[in-house]
Enzyme design. Structure first.
Site, PDB file in Angstrom:
ATOM      1  CG  ASP A  46     -34.932 -24.240 116.288  1.00  7.32           C
ATOM      2  OD1 ASP A  46     -36.005 -23.608 116.200  1.00  7.32           O
ATOM      3  OD2 ASP A  46     -34.365 -24.775 115.314  1.00  7.32           O
ATOM      4  CB  CYS A 103     -33.102 -27.150 106.342  1.00  9.94           C
ATOM      5  SG  CYS A 103     -33.396 -26.028 104.995  1.00  9.94           S
ATOM      6  CE  LYS A 161     -40.184 -22.334 110.029  1.00 13.50           C
ATOM      7  NZ  LYS A 161     -40.009 -23.422 109.089  1.00 13.50           N
ATOM      8  CG  HIS A 174     -33.621 -25.966 110.254  1.00 15.05           C
ATOM      9  ND1 HIS A 174     -32.849 -24.936 109.780  1.00 15.05           N
ATOM     10  CD2 HIS A 174     -34.684 -26.060 109.418  1.00 15.05           C
ATOM     11  CE1 HIS A 174     -33.422 -24.428 108.693  1.00 15.05           C
ATOM     12  NE2 HIS A 174     -34.535 -25.091 108.451  1.00 15.05           N
ATOM     13  CD  GLN A 230     -41.622 -26.692 112.054  1.00 14.18           C
ATOM     14  OE1 GLN A 230     -42.833 -26.871 112.157  1.00 14.18           O
ATOM     15  NE2 GLN A 230     -41.092 -26.151 110.984  1.00 14.18           N
TER      16      GLN A 230
END
Ligand code: PMP
Length: 407
Positions: A201, A365, A227, A124, A204
């Site tokens: 990261d 993104c 999220k 991202h 998600q």
């Protein structure tokens, strides 16, 4: 895991019960942000109606109550991520904020000219730009792990990039654009072999996968509450205690100090050293309800349901003429990105919206990833626990209508 009662679960999400353009809403934009159960909305209201107060500083009843709830969320995230110490949970404003914190403190302090930072093609923008800014400032060099045509990272190529010059690896756990689940444990192991520090990261991954930062041996792990069925504007940075201790503070101000004189300031201990100013108390308090909610359903059961939708939707989509799914990785979760021959993704999004179906269109993104596949963007349907096979059928019907109108 026992299958979930999805119709029952849907009643926990008031927003789903509405019509958009005369049709029942189908919400397939969960990778952008998922919807909030009543428990979370109620927790926000209870905070503002019952015990809103600034934390840590007060000795009065409401301040104590707010502080207790705020710190209870920290313990909940410690458990959620299986962190060893509660001091390793830093509250942020989200994934972007967490990555910037690490780049601007760890990165600025420990990296110098010629040091190499490795990211992946799946990142991202929030896991690209802060590192580019650091490279510009310090003269570090950014290297990128390539992906194959299925959207799987090429681990052989990753190993070739690693050397004693590699000082930092920052990699996404689950791709928001393609749904690829990356083998982050291996990525971390390989980085550690050359002495590099690793950030994952987890924006998600957090609502789909069981997380264990100790089993992964992640040095840093970042996520966003919005999220994982929680509020916007709130996130977590996990960092190993010894690393966080070694880093300079990020923002200066109240809360992050031990003592201030005009001659010199000493900084607070972890985690407060990284939490300057009045934090996002209400959302920190409320996100605990989201963690409790997910725990009550069971991550495994959630993932099983979403995987069923993913398989079903993949089969159904591939029946459509001229439709190509971008990214068919070995392990995927929750996301299908696709393009349709002769039809721009924006037109697909608009015509689906006219039928009450919310999808995301564009580059998500992840512009460099789109460039890798030679496309400007995709249409992305992404799933959460409250989605159903009937909704997938609605999407397929909707896309047939798109084809009828556009071709
Ligand atoms: N990384 C990934 C994989 C994401 O999906 C997102 C949000 N789309 C981010 C980072 C950035 O998260 P936020 O906007 O909440 O800071």
């Amino acid at each position: 895991a026992t299958p979930l009662d999805i119709q029952n679960i849907r009643r926990d999400f008031p927003i789903l019960d509405q019509e958009v353009n005369g049709r029942p809403l189908v919400y397939f934009d969960n990778a952008a942000t998922n919807q909030k159960p009543l428990l979370v909305i109620d927790a926000l209201t209870r905070y503002y109606e019952g015990y809103n107060a600034n934390i840590h500083r007060g000795i009065h009843h409401l301040a104590e109550q707010a502080t207790a709830a705020f710190e209870a969320s920290r313990r909940a995230f410690q458990e959620f991520l299986n962190a060893k110490h509660w001091q390793e949970i830093i509250f942020t404003y989200g994934t972007t904020d967490g990555i910037n914190l690490v780049a601007k403190t760890y990165g600025r302090h420990f990296l110098t000219a010629g040091d190499e930072i490795i990211i992946s093609t799946l990142e991202h923008h929030s896991n690209i730009v802060p590192w580019q800014m650091l490279c510009e400032e310090k003269g570090c060099i950014l290297k990128v792990i390539p992906v194959d045509d299925n959207g799987d990272l090429l681990l052989d190529e990753y190993e070739k990039l690693l050397s004693e010059r590699t000082k930092f690896v920052s990699c996404v756990h689950v791709s928001n654009a393609l749904g690829t689940v990356n083998p982050v444990k291996t990525i971390i192991e390989k980085a550690h072999e050359v002495g590099a520090v690793v950030l994952i990261d987890g924006a998600q991954a957090s609502s789909h996968l069981e997380l264990d930062v100790q089993a992964l041996d992640a040095d840093f792990y970042v996520l966003s509450a919005h999220k994982l069925y929680g509020p916007t504007g709130m996130g977590v940075l996990y960092g190993k205690k010894e690393l966080l201790d070694s880093m300079p503070p990020f923002r200066g101000g109240g809360e992050m100090i031990k003592e201030v004189t005009f001659a010199k300031t000493t900084y607070a201990d972890l985690p407060y050293k990284f939490e300057a100013g009045t934090p996002n108390i209400a959302d920190v308090v409320a996100v605990k309800a989201a963690l409790d909610y997910m725990a009550s359903l069971g991550k495994e059961a959630i993932a099983a349901h979403e995987n069923d939708l993913l398989r079903y939707a993949t089969e159904q989509l591939l029946e459509l003429d001229g439709l190509r799914i971008i990214g068919q990785a070995r392990e995927k979760i929750g996301v299908i990105s696709f393009i349709m021959e002769g039809i721009h993704h924006q037109d697909i999004g608009v015509i689906l919206d006219q039928q009450g179906i919310a999808v995301r269109t564009g580059h998500h993104c992840t512009q460099p990833l789109m460039q890798r596949f030679g496309i400007a963007g995709t249409t992305r349907a992404s799933f959460a626990v409250y989605n159903t096979r009937d909704e997938v059928d609605r999407l397929i019907q909707g896309l047939r209508r798109v084809q009828k109108m556009m071709l």
